[in-house]
Design an enzyme around this catalytic site. Structure first.
Site, PDB file in Angstrom:
ATOM      1  N   LYS A  93       1.105   4.268  -2.947  1.00 17.58           N
ATOM      2  CA  LYS A  93       0.753   5.767  -2.690  1.00 17.58           C
ATOM      3  C   LYS A  93       1.913   6.476  -2.872  1.00 17.58           C
ATOM      4  CE  LYS A  93      -3.698   4.980  -1.651  1.00 17.58           C
ATOM      5  NZ  LYS A  93      -4.523   5.377  -2.509  1.00 17.58           N
ATOM      6  N   TYR A 103       0.759  -1.213   0.039  1.00 17.68           N
ATOM      7  CA  TYR A 103       0.090   0.003  -0.099  1.00 17.68           C
ATOM      8  C   TYR A 103       0.990   1.198   0.098  1.00 17.68           C
ATOM      9  CZ  TYR A 103      -3.970   3.216   1.567  1.00 17.68           C
ATOM     10  OH  TYR A 103      -4.674   4.124   1.739  1.00 17.68           O
TER      11      TYR A 103
HETATM   12  P1  NAP Z   1     -13.422   2.681   1.182  1.00 16.21           P
HETATM   13  O1  NAP Z   1     -14.295   3.190   2.052  1.00 16.21           O
HETATM   14  O2  NAP Z   1     -13.019   1.506   1.373  1.00 16.21           O
HETATM   15  O3  NAP Z   1     -13.993   2.930  -0.379  1.00 16.21           O
HETATM   16  C1  NAP Z   1     -13.550   2.481  -1.242  1.00 16.21           C
HETATM   17  C2  NAP Z   1     -14.223   3.049  -2.621  1.00 16.21           C
HETATM   18  O4  NAP Z   1     -13.369   2.533  -3.793  1.00 16.21           O
HETATM   19  C3  NAP Z   1     -15.515   2.303  -2.749  1.00 16.21           C
HETATM   20  O5  NAP Z   1     -16.279   2.926  -3.351  1.00 16.21           O
HETATM   21  C4  NAP Z   1     -15.168   1.262  -3.683  1.00 16.21           C
HETATM   22  O6  NAP Z   1     -16.205   0.846  -4.529  1.00 16.21           O
HETATM   23  C5  NAP Z   1     -14.171   1.735  -4.685  1.00 16.21           C
HETATM   24  N1  NAP Z   1     -13.373   1.046  -5.311  1.00 16.21           N
HETATM   25  C6  NAP Z   1     -12.589   0.045  -4.810  1.00 16.21           C
HETATM   26  N2  NAP Z   1     -11.897  -0.973  -5.688  1.00 16.21           N
HETATM   27  C7  NAP Z   1     -12.372  -0.386  -6.797  1.00 16.21           C
HETATM   28  C8  NAP Z   1     -11.964  -0.625  -8.348  1.00 16.21           C
HETATM   29  N3  NAP Z   1     -11.279  -1.531  -8.612  1.00 16.21           N
HETATM   30  N4  NAP Z   1     -12.634   0.093  -9.238  1.00 16.21           N
HETATM   31  C9  NAP Z   1     -13.399   1.130  -8.927  1.00 16.21           C
HETATM   32  N5  NAP Z   1     -13.908   1.489  -7.660  1.00 16.21           N
HETATM   33  C10 NAP Z   1     -13.259   0.781  -6.658  1.00 16.21           C
HETATM   34  O7  NAP Z   1     -12.035   3.722   1.036  1.00 16.21           O
HETATM   35  P2  NAP Z   1     -11.921   5.084   1.393  1.00 16.21           P
HETATM   36  O8  NAP Z   1     -11.492   4.976   2.944  1.00 16.21           O
HETATM   37  O9  NAP Z   1     -12.932   6.029   1.189  1.00 16.21           O
HETATM   38  O10 NAP Z   1     -10.579   5.501   0.670  1.00 16.21           O
HETATM   39  C11 NAP Z   1     -10.475   6.216  -0.570  1.00 16.21           C
HETATM   40  C12 NAP Z   1      -9.186   6.747  -0.872  1.00 16.21           C
HETATM   41  O11 NAP Z   1      -8.504   7.354  -0.077  1.00 16.21           O
HETATM   42  C13 NAP Z   1      -8.417   5.384  -1.248  1.00 16.21           C
HETATM   43  O12 NAP Z   1      -7.468   5.614  -2.305  1.00 16.21           O
HETATM   44  C14 NAP Z   1      -7.548   5.383  -0.042  1.00 16.21           C
HETATM   45  O13 NAP Z   1      -6.334   4.572  -0.262  1.00 16.21           O
HETATM   46  C15 NAP Z   1      -7.274   6.691   0.365  1.00 16.21           C
HETATM   47  N6  NAP Z   1      -7.065   7.124   1.726  1.00 16.21           N
HETATM   48  C16 NAP Z   1      -8.136   6.638   2.886  1.00 16.21           C
HETATM   49  C17 NAP Z   1      -7.432   6.690   4.006  1.00 16.21           C
HETATM   50  C18 NAP Z   1      -8.427   6.236   5.295  1.00 16.21           C
HETATM   51  O14 NAP Z   1      -7.910   6.416   6.564  1.00 16.21           O
HETATM   52  N7  NAP Z   1      -9.755   5.930   5.170  1.00 16.21           N
HETATM   53  C19 NAP Z   1      -6.350   7.227   4.522  1.00 16.21           C
HETATM   54  C20 NAP Z   1      -5.278   7.523   3.490  1.00 16.21           C
HETATM   55  C21 NAP Z   1      -5.832   7.431   2.021  1.00 16.21           C
HETATM   56  P3  NAP Z   1     -17.293  -0.272  -4.018  1.00 16.21           P
HETATM   57  O15 NAP Z   1     -18.057   0.172  -2.904  1.00 16.21           O
HETATM   58  O16 NAP Z   1     -17.986  -0.888  -5.390  1.00 16.21           O
HETATM   59  O17 NAP Z   1     -16.360  -1.405  -3.561  1.00 16.21           O
END
Ligand code: NAP
Length: 248
Positions: free
Chosen positions: A160, A156
Site C-alpha cells: 500500500k 500489506y
Molecule cells: P473485500 O471486501 O475483501 O473485497 C475485495 C474485492 O476484491 C472483491 O470484489 C474481490 O473479488 C476482489 N479481488 C480480490 N482479488 C482479486 C483479483 N486478483 N482480481 C480481481 N479482483 C480481486 O475488500 P475491501 O475491504 O472492499 O477492500 C477494497 C480495497 O480497499 C482493497 O484494496 C483494500 O486493501 C483497501 N482497503 C480496505 C480497508 C478496509 O478496512 N476494508 C482499509 C484500507 C484499504 P471476489 O469477490 O471475486 O473475490
C-alpha cells in the site's frame, strides 16, 4: 445532467465491499460501469443487475487483477464495448497477514502481485487511450497502514506504500496530459476484509479513532466520486485518508 453522465468507469474488485459501493455510487451519478471480480460470479451478476436498474450500461468481467495479460485483454474488451475509459478505480486487494517470522514467500508475493502489480497492470494499459482523449482520472486504493505501518502486515503495508509512490509518480508523468492520479487511504472500513477481527479488538481499535466508529464502504465511495469527477479538477498526486481521523 448528472455529474458523470457520458463517462465510463472501470472498477476492479467490485463484487463485494468497497468496490461494490464505488460501482454503485459512480452509477448513481450517471457513469457507465465496467467492473471486475475474481471468484464471486453470483455477486457480480447481482451487481450488474443492480447497476442496470439505475439506467446505466454495466458489465462485470472475470479478470485477475494480478495478471498483466488479463489486464491487457480486459482493457481491450472494455474499450471495444464502451469506447472510452474516463475513470479507473484500482480497488482489488487482499490481505495475507502474518508476523515476519512466520510470513511465507508466497504470502509476500500474493500481496505484491494482487495489491501493487495490479495497479501497474491496469494503469499501463489505460494510459494510452487516456492520453489520446486528453483526459482521465485514476484512483488507487491504498490504506492508512501504507502510511503508518502495522505489526503483522509488513507485506500489506509495503504494497500500500508502493501504491502511494506509484500514484505520485504517475501524477507527475501524466499531469501535462490532463490525466490526474490520486490515492485514497481508508482506515477501518466494515467489509469482509475486516470481518474476521474479534469484537474485543474492534472495540480496542475504535478507542483510537476520533470519530469513534468504523467507516462504511459508502463513505469511501463518496470520496472516489469526488476524485472521479470535475469537482476535483485541480487535485492531483494526493493521498486522501478516509479514516475517521485515525491518521491525524
Ligand atoms: P473485500 O471486501 O475483501 O473485497 C475485495 C474485492 O476484491 C472483491 O470484489 C474481490 O473479488 C476482489 N479481488 C480480490 N482479488 C482479486 C483479483 N486478483 N482480481 C480481481 N479482483 C480481486 O475488500 P475491501 O475491504 O472492499 O477492500 C477494497 C480495497 O480497499 C482493497 O484494496 C483494500 O486493501 C483497501 N482497503 C480496505 C480497508 C478496509 O478496512 N476494508 C482499509 C484500507 C484499504 P471476489 O469477490 O471475486 O473475490
Amino acid at each position: 445532467m448528472k455529474l458523470l453522465e457520458g463517462k465510463t468507469a472501470l472498477v476492479t474488485g467490485a463484487s463485494r465491499g468497497i468496490g461494490e459501493a464505488i460501482a454503485k455510487k459512480l452509477a448513481e451519478s450517471g457513469a457507465n460501469i465496467a467492473f471486475t471480480y475474481l471468484s464471486s460470479a453470483e455477486k457480480a451478476m447481482a451487481l450488474e443487475n443492480a447497476l442496470h436498474a439505475t439506467g446505466v450500461k454495466a458489465i462485470g468481467y472475470k479478470s485477475d487483477a494480478s495478471s498483466f495479460a488479463e489486464a491487457e485483454k480486459l482493457v481491450g474488451n472494455v474499450l471495444m464495448e464502451f469506447q472510452t475509459i474516463d475513470i479507473v478505480v484500482n480497488n482489488a486487494g487482499i490481505t495475507r497477514d502474518n508476523l515476519i517470522l512466520r510470513m511465507s514467500e508466497q504470502q509476500w508475493d500474493e500481496i505484491m502481485t494482487t495489491n501493487l502489480k495490479s495497479v501497474f497492470n491496469i494503469s499501463k494499459n489505460v494510459v494510452k487511450p487516456m492520453m489520446k482523449q486528453r483526459s482521465g482520472s485514476i484512483i488507487n486504493l491504498s490504506s492508512i497502514v501504507g502510511i503508518t505501518g502495522n505489526a503483522g502486515q509488513t507485506n500489506y503495508a509495503a504494497s500500500k506504500a508502493g501504491v502511494i509512490g506509484f500514484t505520485k509518480s504517475l501524477a507527475k508523468e501524466l499531469g501535462s496530459r490532463n490525466i490526474r492520479c490520486n490515492a485514497i487511504a481508508p482506515g477501518f472500513i466494515e467489509t469482509d476484509m475486516t470481518h474476521g477481527i474479534s469484537e474485543e479488538m474492534k472495540e480496542q481499535f475504535k478507542k483510537n479513532i476520533p470519530l469513534g466508529r468504523y467507516g462504511s464502504a459508502e463513505e469511501v465511495a463518496k470520496v472516489v466520486l469526488f476524485l472521479a469527477s470535475d469537482l476535483s479538477s485541480y487535485v492531483n498526486g494526493q493521498v486522501i485518508s478516509v479514516c475517521g481521523g485515525l491518521n491525524t
